[in-house]
Design a protein around this motif. Sequence first.
Motif, short mmCIF file in Angstrom:
data_model
loop_
_atom_site.label_atom_id
_atom_site.label_comp_id
_atom_site.label_asym_id
_atom_site.label_seq_id
_atom_site.Cartn_x
_atom_site.Cartn_y
_atom_site.Cartn_z
N THR A 1 -0.26 7.00 1.52
CA THR A 1 -0.30 6.99 0.01
C THR A 1 0.45 8.38 -0.47
OG1 THR A 1 -2.72 5.99 -0.17
CG2 THR A 1 -1.86 7.60 -1.96
N ILE B 1 1.43 0.97 -4.26
CA ILE B 1 1.28 2.06 -3.54
C ILE B 1 -0.01 1.97 -2.80
CG2 ILE B 1 0.80 4.90 -3.20
CD1 ILE B 1 2.93 5.06 -5.53
N THR B 2 -1.02 1.62 -3.79
CA THR B 2 -2.48 1.63 -2.96
C THR B 2 -2.60 0.29 -1.96
OG1 THR B 2 -3.24 2.34 -5.15
CG2 THR B 2 -4.83 1.02 -3.82
N ALA C 1 -0.81 1.36 1.28
CA ALA C 1 -1.50 2.50 1.96
C ALA C 1 -2.75 1.47 2.73
CB ALA C 1 -2.05 3.50 1.20
N ARG D 1 -4.56 7.97 3.67
CA ARG D 1 -4.07 9.15 2.79
C ARG D 1 -2.48 9.50 3.13
NH1 ARG D 1 -9.27 13.38 3.28
NH2 ARG D 1 -10.88 11.91 3.53
N SER E 1 4.16 7.33 0.00
CA SER E 1 4.61 6.24 -0.93
C SER E 1 4.70 7.13 -2.19
CB SER E 1 3.62 5.18 -1.10
OG SER E 1 3.78 4.47 0.31
N GLY F 1 -5.61 7.37 -2.87
CA GLY F 1 -5.68 7.32 -1.41
C GLY F 1 -6.92 7.77 -0.71
N ALA G 1 -1.43 6.76 -8.40
CA ALA G 1 -1.90 6.24 -7.15
C ALA G 1 -2.50 7.45 -6.16
CB ALA G 1 -0.80 5.77 -6.43
#
Length: 451
Positions: free
Chosen positions: A387, A118-119, A122, A384, A390, A66, A62
């Motif tokens: 990301t 995570i993606t 974000a 970012r 996370s 970001g 991941a």
Amino acid sequence: MGARRSLGRRFGWLWAAYGVSAFGTRLAFDAFPLIAVLVLHAGPMEVSALAAAGLAVGAVVAVSLGPWVESHRKRPVMIAMDLVRFAALLSVPAAYALGLLSFVQLVVVSVVVAAADITFNAAAGAYLKALVRPEDLLVANGRFEATTWTTTMLGPPLGGTMIGVFGPVVTVVADAVSYLLSAVGIHAIGGGEPRPVRTGTAAGRSRADASPRLRAEEPSRLPPAEPARPPAEKKASRSRVGELLDGWRYILGDPVLCPLFLNTVLVSGLIMATAPLLAVLMLGHLGFAPWQYALAFSVPCVGGLIGSRLAPRLVTRFGRHRVMLTAGTLRACWSLGLAFVGPGTTGLVLVMAVELGLITCVGVFNPVFATCRLERTATERVARTLTAWSVTSKAGIAALTALWGLLAGLVGTRTAVGIAGVLLLATPLLLLRVGHADEQSPVRRRCRTGL
């Protein structure tokens, strides 16, 4: 009351999509550890390795996403990540039905889901900041937090019952379908979304705040290219590396975000590191049934619902820093009690009491913390920054989970849980730095009142 006001139709669709996927996730509460224990007959170290490997490798994957998220429209990214999670999770019941399910597949699916999580988060954080007014952020985060704990309260008991009736992978099917429904809900939000403008890799310092376009117009500030590499190639490589690190530089350069970052990473890591150990302790050593294990961690979630509803009122009355410090300190004081869990009704009641105290404090802390984090992060750097946050949190959980699995093998499961509880008692010291920085911050009033 602010918590009751409407945030609009588009937020309603986003909230509904989140609720569906959160319910599916909680329905499949600890599904992979349960499958590993009940189907693949895994031990404590294997269960810990499963949790750690999925988070760690997923976080690494991941990291590079970001800057990509930041340069794309957020709603299509969220839909894509929902569909990725749907496909990955659906492969588990398919393999189980064919008799091909293996420990390796559980690890691979864990990696894919962790990277997509995570993606998605974000993109969702950046999208939320653009979707609602700044004064509504605390209310919006409070609603998400309330939904989290409501689904956590209802999902695990129902999931445990479904496992008992239909088998160990049925909740994974439900979780996969929930992501598909979430994608449909996010698509239904509609409305336009401007294409993001790429920013530089600044971390808050004046020299780094120039955009890539401005830096390109000032070549005298760039060091000469190495003879072996073309200048354009070297510059592009540096830009990519800078983009990957920009989120961490931004966090560590902010006097409020930095201690919050360190505190939340440590707390989540130490709490989650004991989750596989508690599964082994309660399901294995102490002989609790899966439905009892699920009940022990679901009923106390009513505390999270109460805490998230109280958070806006507490902030209005006492100020943001005082609420974060008090709730953040109290949330670190409960986990030590889990080291003393025993068999039978007494042990079940002890787990529920400890979890009730912990979750109530977390329910107050999380929406207040999430709102201050969004407010202090520049809009063009939200993706970012979230990301990086996370990735670090999941990597920390992975590392500590693996370490605590080894520790449990050396000193015993119960002792390892107790050590994590003792270390948690030191984490509130980091929150004292938040207050000192907040007193001198030009955005102090916003971070205290949410207005």
